[in-house]
Enzyme design. Structure first.
Site, short mmCIF file in Angstrom:
data_model
loop_
_atom_site.label_atom_id
_atom_site.label_comp_id
_atom_site.label_asym_id
_atom_site.label_seq_id
_atom_site.Cartn_x
_atom_site.Cartn_y
_atom_site.Cartn_z
N LEU A 179 0.83 -1.21 0.00
CA LEU A 179 0.00 0.00 0.00
C LEU A 179 0.86 1.26 0.00
CD1 LEU A 179 -2.61 -0.95 2.78
CD2 LEU A 179 -2.99 -0.92 0.30
N SER A 180 0.29 2.35 -0.40
CA SER A 180 0.97 3.64 -0.28
C SER A 180 1.29 3.87 1.20
CB SER A 180 0.07 4.75 -0.81
OG SER A 180 0.71 5.99 -0.68
N SER B 80 3.36 2.10 2.90
CA SER B 80 3.78 0.86 3.57
C SER B 80 5.31 0.82 3.72
CB SER B 80 3.28 -0.37 2.80
OG SER B 80 3.85 -0.41 1.51
N GLY B 81 6.01 1.68 3.01
CA GLY B 81 7.46 1.76 3.19
C GLY B 81 8.30 1.28 2.01
N SER C 142 1.90 -1.52 -7.27
CA SER C 142 1.65 -2.71 -8.10
C SER C 142 0.56 -3.58 -7.46
CB SER C 142 2.94 -3.50 -8.37
OG SER C 142 3.79 -3.60 -7.26
#
Ligand code: ADP
Length: 201
Positions: free
Chosen positions: A37-38, A40-41, A110
């Site tokens: 996810l955005s 998430s690192g 992705s």
């Protein structure tokens, strides 16, 4: 599958092979595909791994989502079909870097499993999928780019995790729980996998 448009094109073998380039670099080429996810690192970890590898004198390159959208993929948005094409192009670029004997790291949400499979199938022997996992609530609290706030306010459409899907990997080579582990600990985990696979010594 993307249709081949050009005709009368011939594949030229490289004079200097991947094998020779890998000997020059002192390690193998490989793609570390960070997905998640955005927030998430992915970018943080990809860059931290690159920094660690740089200290080890390895040749690396980070392909970062936003950077690629400034150039190569500037004509693509976030519709499902544009996301597919975005990942297809990155998969091809990542493969080129691997052929150059470079450890390349990608940091793209992705979100679709089928697209990640396309990228993997381009170089199955040298593809390491790393699922950067953190709960949506953790990502949303971090919100490093303020995007969740915009998505919740309805100012941003098709945002992964809010009103667009994320298909979590089922067979990633590695899952790093960025909500629990520190950045250096996540890096350690990835370096371990690279050693195990013989990418680095
Ligand atoms: P993404 O590329 O997935 O959108 P970013 O790397 O841009 O995510 O942002 C992740 C944020 O979370 C950064 O602010 C980073 O400092 C923070 N963070 C905290 N712990 C970790 C961790 N273990 N791994 C990665 N990022 C972390």
């Amino acid at each position: 599958m993307t249709e081949q448009k050009a005709t009368n094109i011939t594949w030229h073998e490289h004079v200097i092979s991947q094998d020779e380039l890998e000997k020059l670099h002192g390690h193998k080429g490989c793609t570390i595909w960070c997905t998640g996810l955005s927030g998430s690192g992915k970018s943080t970890i990809a860059n931290a791994v690159a920094a660690r590898l740089y200290e080890m004198k390895a040749s690396t390159f980070v392909l970062d989502g936003d950077n690629i959208r400034h150039g190569l993929n500037k004509n693509l948005g976030f519709s499902p079909e544009d996301r597919v094409e975005n990942i297809r192009r990155i998969g091809e670029v990542a493969k080129l870097f691997t052929s150059a004997g470079v450890v390349n790291l990608t940091a793209f949400i992705s979100p679709y499993a089928a697209d990640r499979k396309i990228a993997r199938d381009l170089q199955p022997q040298s593809f390491v999928e790393v699922y950067c996992y953190a709960d949506l609530s953790v990502c949303e609290t971090r919100d490093p780019k303020g995007l969740y706030k915009k998505a919740r306010a309805g100012e941003l459409k098709n945002f992964t995790g809010i009103d667009a899907p994320y298909e979590a990997p089922e067979n990633a080579e590695l899952v790093v729980d960025t909500g629990k582990l520190s950045v250096p600990e996540c890096v350690d985990e990835i370096i371990k996998v690279l050693r195990k696979r013989g990418v680095i010594g």
